[in-house]
Design a protein around this motif. Structure first.
Motif, PDB file in Angstrom:
ATOM      1  N   THR A   1       0.854  -1.187   0.000  1.00 48.24           N
ATOM      2  CA  THR A   1       0.000   0.000   0.000  1.00 48.24           C
ATOM      3  C   THR A   1       0.892   1.239   0.000  1.00 48.24           C
ATOM      4  O   THR A   1       2.012   1.195   0.501  1.00 48.24           O
ATOM      5  CB  THR A   1      -0.951   0.010   1.228  1.00 48.24           C
ATOM      6  OG1 THR A   1      -1.905   1.063   1.071  1.00 48.24           O
ATOM      7  CG2 THR A   1      -0.206   0.214   2.540  1.00 48.24           C
ATOM      8  N   ASN A   2       0.390   2.312  -0.573  1.00 46.75           N
ATOM      9  CA  ASN A   2       1.192   3.542  -0.625  1.00 46.75           C
ATOM     10  C   ASN A   2       0.269   4.753  -0.668  1.00 46.75           C
ATOM     11  O   ASN A   2      -0.834   4.695  -1.221  1.00 46.75           O
ATOM     12  CB  ASN A   2       2.088   3.529  -1.872  1.00 46.75           C
ATOM     13  CG  ASN A   2       3.159   4.599  -1.797  1.00 46.75           C
ATOM     14  OD1 ASN A   2       3.794   4.781  -0.758  1.00 46.75           O
ATOM     15  ND2 ASN A   2       3.364   5.328  -2.878  1.00 46.75           N
ATOM     16  N   ARG A   3       0.752   5.852  -0.076  1.00 50.23           N
ATOM     17  CA  ARG A   3       0.004   7.121  -0.101  1.00 50.23           C
ATOM     18  C   ARG A   3      -0.391   7.472  -1.526  1.00 50.23           C
ATOM     19  O   ARG A   3      -1.496   7.920  -1.797  1.00 50.23           O
ATOM     20  CB  ARG A   3       0.906   8.197   0.517  1.00 50.23           C
ATOM     21  CG  ARG A   3       0.321   9.567   0.558  1.00 50.23           C
ATOM     22  CD  ARG A   3       1.259  10.502   1.299  1.00 50.23           C
ATOM     23  NE  ARG A   3       2.557  10.648   0.614  1.00 50.23           N
ATOM     24  CZ  ARG A   3       3.560  11.386   1.082  1.00 50.23           C
ATOM     25  NH1 ARG A   3       3.419  12.013   2.234  1.00 50.23           N
ATOM     26  NH2 ARG A   3       4.693  11.483   0.403  1.00 50.23           N
ATOM     27  N   THR A   4       0.539   7.261  -2.468  1.00 45.74           N
ATOM     28  CA  THR A   4       0.248   7.446  -3.890  1.00 45.74           C
ATOM     29  C   THR A   4       0.015   6.047  -4.485  1.00 45.74           C
ATOM     30  O   THR A   4       0.976   5.343  -4.817  1.00 45.74           O
ATOM     31  CB  THR A   4       1.444   8.127  -4.599  1.00 45.74           C
ATOM     32  OG1 THR A   4       1.869   9.241  -3.804  1.00 45.74           O
ATOM     33  CG2 THR A   4       1.099   8.565  -5.999  1.00 45.74           C
ATOM     34  N   PRO A   5      -1.252   5.605  -4.583  1.00 47.75           N
ATOM     35  CA  PRO A   5      -1.520   4.202  -4.927  1.00 47.75           C
ATOM     36  C   PRO A   5      -0.900   3.757  -6.248  1.00 47.75           C
ATOM     37  O   PRO A   5      -0.488   2.591  -6.376  1.00 47.75           O
ATOM     38  CB  PRO A   5      -3.051   4.132  -4.979  1.00 47.75           C
ATOM     39  CG  PRO A   5      -3.510   5.269  -4.116  1.00 47.75           C
ATOM     40  CD  PRO A   5      -2.485   6.341  -4.267  1.00 47.75           C
ATOM     41  N   ALA A   6      -0.786   4.646  -7.229  1.00 42.87           N
ATOM     42  CA  ALA A   6      -0.280   4.232  -8.550  1.00 42.87           C
ATOM     43  C   ALA A   6       1.128   3.639  -8.457  1.00 42.87           C
ATOM     44  O   ALA A   6       1.474   2.738  -9.218  1.00 42.87           O
ATOM     45  CB  ALA A   6      -0.290   5.424  -9.502  1.00 42.87           C
ATOM     46  N   LYS A   7       1.925   4.134  -7.489  1.00 43.30           N
ATOM     47  CA  LYS A   7       3.296   3.632  -7.376  1.00 43.30           C
ATOM     48  C   LYS A   7       3.311   2.191  -6.870  1.00 43.30           C
ATOM     49  O   LYS A   7       4.144   1.379  -7.284  1.00 43.30           O
ATOM     50  CB  LYS A   7       4.125   4.536  -6.455  1.00 43.30           C
ATOM     51  CG  LYS A   7       4.604   5.790  -7.199  1.00 43.30           C
ATOM     52  CD  LYS A   7       5.106   6.866  -6.281  1.00 43.30           C
ATOM     53  CE  LYS A   7       6.440   6.583  -5.639  1.00 43.30           C
ATOM     54  NZ  LYS A   7       6.885   7.722  -4.779  1.00 43.30           N
ATOM     55  N   ALA A   8       2.380   1.870  -5.984  1.00 43.59           N
ATOM     56  CA  ALA A   8       2.275   0.481  -5.493  1.00 43.59           C
ATOM     57  C   ALA A   8       1.776  -0.424  -6.624  1.00 43.59           C
ATOM     58  O   ALA A   8       2.273  -1.540  -6.811  1.00 43.59           O
ATOM     59  CB  ALA A   8       1.331   0.424  -4.296  1.00 43.59           C
TER      60      ALA A   8
END
Ligand code: ATR
Length: 272
Positions: free
Chosen positions: A150-157
């Protein structure tokens, strides 16, 4: 002649790697010298080249230079290729070999030192920067039931998942979807702890016997570990990972596997 090594980073003054490698060398009576080298933000290649040309045997690389070290190494191991990140360089006469020992260091700390199996468990990896990328492959090698990122910026995950060939066991979960999920092992690989901030993980994500692991280390609990502790989860910081990744680097350089337990205890004592 004394074999010379260094850790290259920016900042690097805080690095505990010299202390760790000195302790490993003492165990085997190995004659090595290990120093800290500060590189300017644009000066990594210049620093590493000068060190290599001075007759050094190898180097560790820390933030922010691990992707640059990957580009610099002429040959990389499969585990460095997977994360496109190098934390260990071996200077050979005709080439520089790049490896990454962070993933194996993290997994050994969790499984061997903390006694938390990873096989068959539900793991949440928080963050999708360089630190997270470097450990994804090793975590998948441990055969979890599921590795969610999971990541604050979902696209990177989502991008990291798309790049790996492990779709059945590896998925991206947006922060907004975390409230319905529970995990056995939660690993903070964000840099949020550096600014004493908390990545968005709801307390409900921590299973009853969960282990919360922060890849950062320092005095006291990070906000992530404090949240975990409030749910009753066990907590661990990244000091054990630091020692284990160093032990793997020492093994690559010297062909000998140091005992990590006593060194970890020594570091903890010296931090108090
Ligand atoms: P590193 O090499 O240490 O991983 P990085 O590549 O800059 O550094 O990545 C930092 C990671 O920490 C990213 O996943 C970042 O989230 P974004 O991709 O959304 O920027 C995450 N991060 C940093 N500060 C954070 C915070 N306060 N809360 C949540 N995530 C944070």
């Amino acid at each position: 002649m004394t074999d010379r090594y260094a850790v290259i980073g920016n900042p690097v003054a805080h690095s505990r790697s010299p202390e760790i490698h000195a302790a490993f060398a003492r165990e085997f009576g190995e004659d090595i010298q290990y120093e800290r080298l500060l590189a300017t933000p644009s000066g990594f290649v210049e620093t590493v080249e000068a060190f290599r040309n001075s007759g050094a045997s190898g180097a560790n690389v820390t933030l922010p230079f691990k992707p640059e070290a990957f580009a610099y190494a002429g040959v990389c191991t499969a585990r460095a290729e997977r994360g496109k990140s190098v934390n260990t360089l071996q200077f050979e006469s005709d080439q520089v070999v790049g490896d990454n020992t962070d993933g194996v260091g993290l997994c050994r700390d969790i499984v061997s030192n903390l006694g938390q199996p990873l096989a068959g468990t539900r793991i949440l990896l928080i963050g999708a920067g360089g630190a997270a990328r470097a450990v994804v492959g090793a975590l998948l090698d441990c055969q979890p039931e599921i590795l969610a990122i999971t990541n604050r910026t979902p696209a990177k995950a989502q991008l990291i998942v798309a790049e790996m060939d492990a779709k059945k066991r590896f998925c991206a979960v947006a922060p907004a979807e975390l409230s319905t999920r529970r995990f056995d092992v939660l690993i903070n690989a964000t840099s949020a702890s550096l600014t004493a901030s908390l990545p968005m993980v709801p307390p409900s994500c921590f299973d009853k016997n969960a282990l919360a692991y922060d890849m950062m280390y320092g005095k006291g609990l990070t906000p992530f570990l404090a949240l975990a502790a409030s749910t009753g989860a066990r907590t661990a910081d990244g000091l054990g990972m630091l020692v284990e990744q160093a032990a793997e680097a020492f093994f690559l350089w010297r062909g000998k596997r140091p005992s990590t337990g006593p060194v970890l205890n020594l570091l903890k004592q010296n931090s108090q």
